[in-house]
Design an enzyme around this catalytic site. Structure first.
Site, PDB file in Angstrom:
ATOM      1  N   GLU A  86       0.825  -1.201   0.000  1.00  0.00           N
ATOM      2  CA  GLU A  86       0.000   0.000   0.000  1.00  0.00           C
ATOM      3  C   GLU A  86       0.865   1.259   0.000  1.00  0.00           C
ATOM      4  O   GLU A  86       0.554   2.247  -0.683  1.00  0.00           O
ATOM      5  CB  GLU A  86      -0.928  -0.003   1.217  1.00  0.00           C
ATOM      6  CG  GLU A  86      -1.962  -1.119   1.225  1.00  0.00           C
ATOM      7  CD  GLU A  86      -1.419  -2.429   1.758  1.00  0.00           C
ATOM      8  OE1 GLU A  86      -2.193  -3.394   1.843  1.00  0.00           O
ATOM      9  OE2 GLU A  86      -0.211  -2.507   2.091  1.00  0.00           O
ATOM     10  N   ALA A  98       6.415 -36.824 -11.253  1.00  0.00           N
ATOM     11  CA  ALA A  98       6.402 -36.929 -12.708  1.00  0.00           C
ATOM     12  C   ALA A  98       6.317 -38.405 -13.065  1.00  0.00           C
ATOM     13  O   ALA A  98       7.007 -39.241 -12.468  1.00  0.00           O
ATOM     14  CB  ALA A  98       7.671 -36.319 -13.300  1.00  0.00           C
ATOM     15  N   TRP A 118      15.568 -38.476 -17.488  1.00  0.00           N
ATOM     16  CA  TRP A 118      14.503 -37.595 -17.012  1.00  0.00           C
ATOM     17  C   TRP A 118      13.188 -38.074 -17.599  1.00  0.00           C
ATOM     18  O   TRP A 118      13.135 -38.456 -18.759  1.00  0.00           O
ATOM     19  CB  TRP A 118      14.772 -36.156 -17.443  1.00  0.00           C
ATOM     20  CG  TRP A 118      15.988 -35.561 -16.838  1.00  0.00           C
ATOM     21  CD1 TRP A 118      17.227 -35.476 -17.373  1.00  0.00           C
ATOM     22  CD2 TRP A 118      16.050 -34.962 -15.557  1.00  0.00           C
ATOM     23  NE1 TRP A 118      18.070 -34.839 -16.508  1.00  0.00           N
ATOM     24  CE2 TRP A 118      17.366 -34.505 -15.379  1.00  0.00           C
ATOM     25  CE3 TRP A 118      15.137 -34.748 -14.528  1.00  0.00           C
ATOM     26  CZ2 TRP A 118      17.804 -33.870 -14.216  1.00  0.00           C
ATOM     27  CZ3 TRP A 118      15.559 -34.102 -13.393  1.00  0.00           C
ATOM     28  CH2 TRP A 118      16.870 -33.669 -13.231  1.00  0.00           C
ATOM     29  N   ARG A 164       9.206 -25.248  -5.793  1.00  0.00           N
ATOM     30  CA  ARG A 164      10.110 -25.269  -4.640  1.00  0.00           C
ATOM     31  C   ARG A 164      10.305 -23.863  -4.077  1.00  0.00           C
ATOM     32  O   ARG A 164      10.319 -23.665  -2.861  1.00  0.00           O
ATOM     33  CB  ARG A 164      11.468 -25.853  -5.050  1.00  0.00           C
ATOM     34  CG  ARG A 164      11.449 -27.343  -5.340  1.00  0.00           C
ATOM     35  CD  ARG A 164      12.805 -27.815  -5.835  1.00  0.00           C
ATOM     36  NE  ARG A 164      12.770 -29.213  -6.234  1.00  0.00           N
ATOM     37  CZ  ARG A 164      13.766 -29.817  -6.890  1.00  0.00           C
ATOM     38  NH1 ARG A 164      14.851 -29.131  -7.226  1.00  0.00           N
ATOM     39  NH2 ARG A 164      13.670 -31.086  -7.216  1.00  0.00           N
ATOM     40  N   THR A 169      14.841 -41.905  -1.984  1.00  0.00           N
ATOM     41  CA  THR A 169      15.164 -40.859  -2.952  1.00  0.00           C
ATOM     42  C   THR A 169      16.606 -40.394  -2.794  1.00  0.00           C
ATOM     43  O   THR A 169      17.311 -40.151  -3.780  1.00  0.00           O
ATOM     44  CB  THR A 169      14.201 -39.668  -2.787  1.00  0.00           C
ATOM     45  OG1 THR A 169      12.859 -40.110  -2.999  1.00  0.00           O
ATOM     46  CG2 THR A 169      14.514 -38.572  -3.786  1.00  0.00           C
ATOM     47  N   LEU A 208      17.625 -30.688  -4.583  1.00  0.00           N
ATOM     48  CA  LEU A 208      16.397 -30.067  -4.080  1.00  0.00           C
ATOM     49  C   LEU A 208      16.540 -28.551  -3.934  1.00  0.00           C
ATOM     50  O   LEU A 208      16.042 -27.958  -2.979  1.00  0.00           O
ATOM     51  CB  LEU A 208      15.966 -30.683  -2.747  1.00  0.00           C
ATOM     52  CG  LEU A 208      15.678 -32.182  -2.763  1.00  0.00           C
ATOM     53  CD1 LEU A 208      15.223 -32.640  -1.384  1.00  0.00           C
ATOM     54  CD2 LEU A 208      14.633 -32.524  -3.805  1.00  0.00           C
ATOM     55  N   GLU A 248       8.325 -34.328  -2.537  1.00  0.00           N
ATOM     56  CA  GLU A 248       8.901 -34.848  -3.785  1.00  0.00           C
ATOM     57  C   GLU A 248       9.436 -36.256  -3.547  1.00  0.00           C
ATOM     58  O   GLU A 248      10.514 -36.616  -4.005  1.00  0.00           O
ATOM     59  CB  GLU A 248      10.009 -33.931  -4.293  1.00  0.00           C
ATOM     60  CG  GLU A 248       9.532 -32.564  -4.745  1.00  0.00           C
ATOM     61  CD  GLU A 248      10.563 -31.848  -5.575  1.00  0.00           C
ATOM     62  OE1 GLU A 248      11.052 -32.435  -6.567  1.00  0.00           O
ATOM     63  OE2 GLU A 248      10.887 -30.701  -5.239  1.00  0.00           O
ATOM     64  N   GLY A 268       6.956 -43.468  -4.079  1.00  0.00           N
ATOM     65  CA  GLY A 268       5.615 -43.998  -3.880  1.00  0.00           C
ATOM     66  C   GLY A 268       5.315 -44.444  -2.472  1.00  0.00           C
ATOM     67  O   GLY A 268       4.193 -44.261  -1.970  1.00  0.00           O
TER      68      GLY A 268
END
Length: 552
Positions: free
Chosen positions: A112, A223, A239, A253, A265, A273, A357, A360
């Site tokens: 503002e 993905a 990838w 991120r 992972t 990351l 990220e 499973g």
């Protein structure tokens, strides 16, 4: 009722009512909003009905613009809201935007104030559009004062402040000064206004969800190939998606307070990351591992740029915990490690938005514990097959298609730390720090320069920085009376900075830290108490002297 049925009911009741977003990415990336940089709306009808509709449409457009501006600060302002402001002239014949602003980060100028400064004299009689009711309390009345002093005659607010102790305060303060204040959905209602309200809700969704439900807002990202695989049978996953998709992940991120992965992972992918998009907010990296069966060499153990926290079960691999601590990695132990207790812990630490990220197995656990509220699925036009190839979500115990989770709202889509400022490198670094857009960015630049050019750091910096911090604390606590009162109310108590990983300013996990911030606050408290006591004595002496003069 068996345990499997209980689990299914738990999942259905706790999967977030908020929008679950599925983004299909092949070769198309979502682009920025097409909102114009300058908005103009001309009245085309002389009828009052048409004029009123035109006015509402302009109000909605300006609020959407304010929300769009506010969204630019996502990730920088946590745990505070994202604020945006648009100031427009009130001329019915040609309404136009004359000033804009948004809160870049904590400690920066309110939007503002920025919009008022950009508008100048054109603020007189103009309308200010805010995506969210501004914070207004005893210690900070900057925004309301700026709007009043600038001569704003009307304020349109997208939604009220989500925090109960601030909700409605700025609105009442503005109205008490004679300004017309309209709140979307309350004072203004129509289909166009509903869409504007939705844009205001989305831009502060993490804060709204945290306030309403008492947990950080969590996003699961993955993905996968067209046949639902996140890696080949061998485990190789680089990838799956395109470069545009990966850039979108970097943006996600940058909007988050923390990114969570599991031990698998770390072992298989060795991720960094980081938000590799040329700067911005860098979220904390969190690894969840019950056994701490993790490699000694990993990108995540390098905390020079971004902090890493490892969450584990109490007693797991004490020797490896010490190894991580020696690297500067924070280790937090839980009696029973699961996504729910980690989220509760991050809520207590003030986190608003968490990005998962993970693989499973951990994703399935997070869903089962009801902590996933939104999904970003990047689906690549590829088929890899493989009976044993992993999928995005592990076993959930469902045996019938009718038990499948149904997704909602599916869419496609500065102190002088350095010397030798005459040195070109030192001079450039100083200017970069001076021009940094947020305290976080300035601190990061300073740490980077200290590592790269240690000879530029002044020799007495370790003692000087304590004096700098004390002066900063004194200035802040002296400026805001509510902070002074809060500090004085702790008289007799030992103050400890609770940070378990900052061993200089904090107390450390086992009390091994220096706790300089706590020491400085106690020193400041003693100074305030001494001044308060001196003023009380002077007042008492003055009263006694008056009483003596009255004696015959």
């Amino acid at each position: 009722m068996n345990r499997e049925s209980q689990t299914r009911i738990f999942i259905r009741n706790h999967i977030c009512y908020w929008a679950i977003l599925v983004m299909v990415y092949a070769a198309v990336a979502v682009g920025p909003s097409n909102l114009p940089s300058r908005l103009i709306c001309r009245a085309t009808s002389s009828s009052s009905s048409s004029s009123f509709s035109s006015s509402l449409a302009f109000d909605a457009t300006c609020i959407k613009r304010a929300a769009h501006l506010a969204d630019k600060s996502a990730g920088f302002t946590a745990p505070h809201p994202n604020f945006g402001c648009v100031i427009a002239t009130a001329d019915a014949e040609e309404r136009s935007v004359v000033g804009e602003g948004y809160l870049y980060a904590q400690g920066t100028s309110p939007p503002e104030v920025q919009a008022v400064q950009a508008s100048g004299d054109r603020c007189r009689g103009a309308t200010a559009y805010l995506n969210l009711e501004p914070s207004h309390c005893l210690g900070d009345q900057t925004v309301v004062s700026a709007l009043i002093q600038a001569g704003i005659s009307r304020v349109v607010i997208g939604i009220r402040h989500p925090l109960h102790h601030l909700r409605g305060k700025a609105i009442r303060a503005l109205r008490s000064e004679g300004l017309l204040v309209d709140v979307l959905g309350e004072d203004l209602q129509c289909k166009t206004i509903e869409e504007a309200v939705e844009s205001c809700l989305l831009v502060n969704a993490p804060l709204l969800y945290r306030t309403a439900c008492g947990v950080p807002f969590s996003v699961l990202k993955y993905a996968m190939t067209l046949d639902g695989k996140i890696a080949a049978s061998s485990g190789h996953a680089s990838w799956i998606s395109s470069k545009k998709s990966r850039n979108r992940v970097f943006e996600l991120r940058g909007r988050s307070d923390a990114v969570i992965v599991g031990g698998n992972t770390v072992r298989k992918d060795n991720p960094r990351l980081t938000a590799r998009h040329g700067g911005g907010h860098l979220p904390q990296r969190i690894v969840m591992s019950t056994s701490l069966d993790l490699p000694e060499t990993a990108y995540l153990w390098d905390v020079t740029e971004v902090p890493t926290m490892v969450a584990t079960q109490r007693g797991a691999r004490r020797s490896f915990q010490k190894f991580l601590a020696s690297k500067g990695v924070e280790v937090v132990e839980f009696e029973i490690l699961n996504p729910k207790v980690v989220m509760d812990y991050l809520y207590d630490r003030g986190c608003l938005s968490i990005l998962w990220e993970c693989g499973g197995t951990l994703a399935a656990s997070a869903i089962s514990h009801g902590v996933i509220h939104k999904v970003h699925a990047f689906v690549a036009p590829k088929i890899i097959g493989g009976k044993n190839a992993p999928s995005p979500v592990g076993e959930l115990g469902m045996v019938e298609m009718s038990q499948a989770l149904e997704l909602n709202d599916v869419r496609y889509e500065q102190a002088h730390k350095f010397v030798k400022l005459d040195d070109p490198v030192g001079k450039n670094c100083f200017e970069d720090i001076k021009n940094a857009k947020s305290p976080e960015e300035a601190a990061r630049l300073g740490r980077k320069m200290q590592r790269q050019c240690p000879d530029l750091v002044r020799s007495d910096w370790e003692s000087i920085k304590i004096n700098v911090m004390y002066r900063a604390l004194k200035c802040k606590f002296s400026t805001y009376s509510n902070l002074t009162s809060m500090l004085l109310s702790t008289a007799g108590s030992v103050l400890v900075e609770a940070s378990p990983h900052d061993l200089f300013w904090g107390g450390g996990r086992d009390g091994e830290g220096l706790n300089y911030l706590g020491r400085l606050l106690m020193q400041l408290r003693s100074e305030f108490l001494a001044v308060s006591s001196s003023e009380t004595n002077e007042t008492t002496c003055g009263l006694e002297e008056n009483e003596v003069q009255k004696l015959p």
